[in-house]
Design a protein around this motif. Sequence first.
Motif, short mmCIF file in Angstrom:
data_model
loop_
_atom_site.label_atom_id
_atom_site.label_comp_id
_atom_site.label_asym_id
_atom_site.label_seq_id
_atom_site.Cartn_x
_atom_site.Cartn_y
_atom_site.Cartn_z
N THR A 128 0.83 -1.21 0.00
CA THR A 128 0.00 0.00 0.00
C THR A 128 0.86 1.25 0.00
O THR A 128 0.59 2.22 -0.72
CB THR A 128 -0.93 0.00 1.23
OG1 THR A 128 -1.78 -1.15 1.17
CG2 THR A 128 -1.77 1.26 1.26
N TYR A 129 1.89 1.25 0.81
CA TYR A 129 2.79 2.40 0.88
C TYR A 129 3.44 2.66 -0.47
O TYR A 129 3.53 3.81 -0.93
CB TYR A 129 3.84 2.17 1.95
CG TYR A 129 4.86 3.27 2.07
CD1 TYR A 129 4.57 4.42 2.79
CD2 TYR A 129 6.10 3.16 1.45
CE1 TYR A 129 5.51 5.45 2.89
CE2 TYR A 129 7.03 4.18 1.55
CZ TYR A 129 6.73 5.32 2.27
OH TYR A 129 7.66 6.33 2.35
N LEU A 130 3.90 1.60 -1.13
CA LEU A 130 4.58 1.76 -2.41
C LEU A 130 3.60 2.18 -3.51
O LEU A 130 3.86 3.13 -4.27
CB LEU A 130 5.26 0.45 -2.80
CG LEU A 130 6.00 0.44 -4.14
CD1 LEU A 130 7.15 1.44 -4.13
CD2 LEU A 130 6.53 -0.96 -4.44
N LEU A 131 2.47 1.50 -3.60
CA LEU A 131 1.52 1.78 -4.68
C LEU A 131 0.85 3.14 -4.53
O LEU A 131 0.54 3.79 -5.53
CB LEU A 131 0.45 0.69 -4.73
CG LEU A 131 0.83 -0.62 -5.40
CD1 LEU A 131 -0.31 -1.62 -5.28
CD2 LEU A 131 1.19 -0.41 -6.85
N SER A 132 0.61 3.56 -3.30
CA SER A 132 -0.07 4.84 -3.12
C SER A 132 0.79 5.99 -3.63
O SER A 132 0.26 6.97 -4.19
CB SER A 132 -0.40 5.06 -1.63
OG SER A 132 0.80 5.06 -0.87
N THR A 170 4.49 -2.60 -11.62
CA THR A 170 4.74 -2.50 -10.17
C THR A 170 4.04 -3.63 -9.43
O THR A 170 4.60 -4.18 -8.46
CB THR A 170 4.25 -1.14 -9.65
OG1 THR A 170 4.84 -0.09 -10.42
CG2 THR A 170 4.63 -0.96 -8.19
N LEU A 171 2.85 -3.99 -9.86
CA LEU A 171 2.13 -5.10 -9.23
C LEU A 171 2.89 -6.42 -9.40
O LEU A 171 2.94 -7.24 -8.47
CB LEU A 171 0.73 -5.22 -9.82
CG LEU A 171 -0.25 -4.08 -9.54
CD1 LEU A 171 -1.58 -4.34 -10.25
CD2 LEU A 171 -0.48 -3.93 -8.03
N MET A 172 3.48 -6.62 -10.56
CA MET A 172 4.22 -7.85 -10.79
C MET A 172 5.48 -7.90 -9.93
O MET A 172 5.86 -8.96 -9.41
CB MET A 172 4.57 -7.96 -12.28
CG MET A 172 3.35 -8.03 -13.18
SD MET A 172 3.74 -8.19 -14.93
CE MET A 172 4.29 -9.88 -14.99
N VAL A 173 6.15 -6.76 -9.77
CA VAL A 173 7.31 -6.71 -8.88
C VAL A 173 6.89 -6.99 -7.44
O VAL A 173 7.55 -7.77 -6.73
CB VAL A 173 8.00 -5.33 -8.99
CG1 VAL A 173 9.09 -5.19 -7.94
CG2 VAL A 173 8.59 -5.15 -10.38
N LEU A 174 5.80 -6.39 -7.00
CA LEU A 174 5.30 -6.64 -5.65
C LEU A 174 4.95 -8.11 -5.46
O LEU A 174 5.27 -8.71 -4.42
CB LEU A 174 4.06 -5.78 -5.37
CG LEU A 174 4.28 -4.36 -4.89
CD1 LEU A 174 2.94 -3.66 -4.70
CD2 LEU A 174 5.08 -4.33 -3.60
#
Length: 269
Positions: free
Chosen positions: A148-152, A188-192
Amino acid sequence: MSWVILGGFAVLSLAMLSPIMLAVINSVKTSEEYARNGPLALPEGFDLSGLADFWVSVDFTNKLLNSVLISVGVAALGIVLSLLTAYGLGVGRVRGRFWILAMFMVAFTLPQEALVYPLYFMSKNVGLYDSQLAVVIIIGVLQAAFGTYLLSSVLSSVPEEVLEAARVDGAGRFRILTQIVTPLVRPTLMVLGAFFFVWTWNEFFIPLVLLPSGSNQTVSVALGSLFGQYTSDPVTTAAAAVVGILPALVFFILFQRTLMRGVNMGAVK
């Protein structure tokens, strides 16, 4: 200067790979050969008895399946929770967003030793103790705090004009999320997802506490049991270390291009 940097990088790489190389070398020795020549000598042959002993003694096939199911489940749950929460904070511009993100980071940095008793008590009360589902939910929620912190921060940089144009065209919040926001942050979702998978694969403490049954335990817990119930044979331990590292290494090799693409795209943004 460049040669100094390259030399330092080579030394650092060798230092990181040397434990793995040492484990590989000792995993194909016999116990007698290890005792006679020591851990640093090259193997005289190619013996897999240590690997076979470990595989049978801990039922490694079952532990491998458990780790895969739990890691995939945590990655999927963590991605979904991170995306939904970050969508509200980053795109929705929620009031007090900074303090909410600060709370997420505090939750992510709390030591597991401080959380394990409440989690144990809660899993007991809801009937999920000794259940893989409990581990998936708990670790997925904890890792979603970082996601959440990264994506926000990524979603907060999405141009407001793009979102406003979608609203003018009649797109609702769900359609904006699925057709506009998600494609933008897919790398970014794939990296996460890759990070969540590897972190969960290496997770030891929470599965150890919440999964007491041998049939539900993971690879990391099985590796820890080598010094207790089963054996402390160094050859078997080396073989177990190689087998435990191999799946995560294969996963990284398969998704290396995806990881690099996601990191590069994130850096460009």
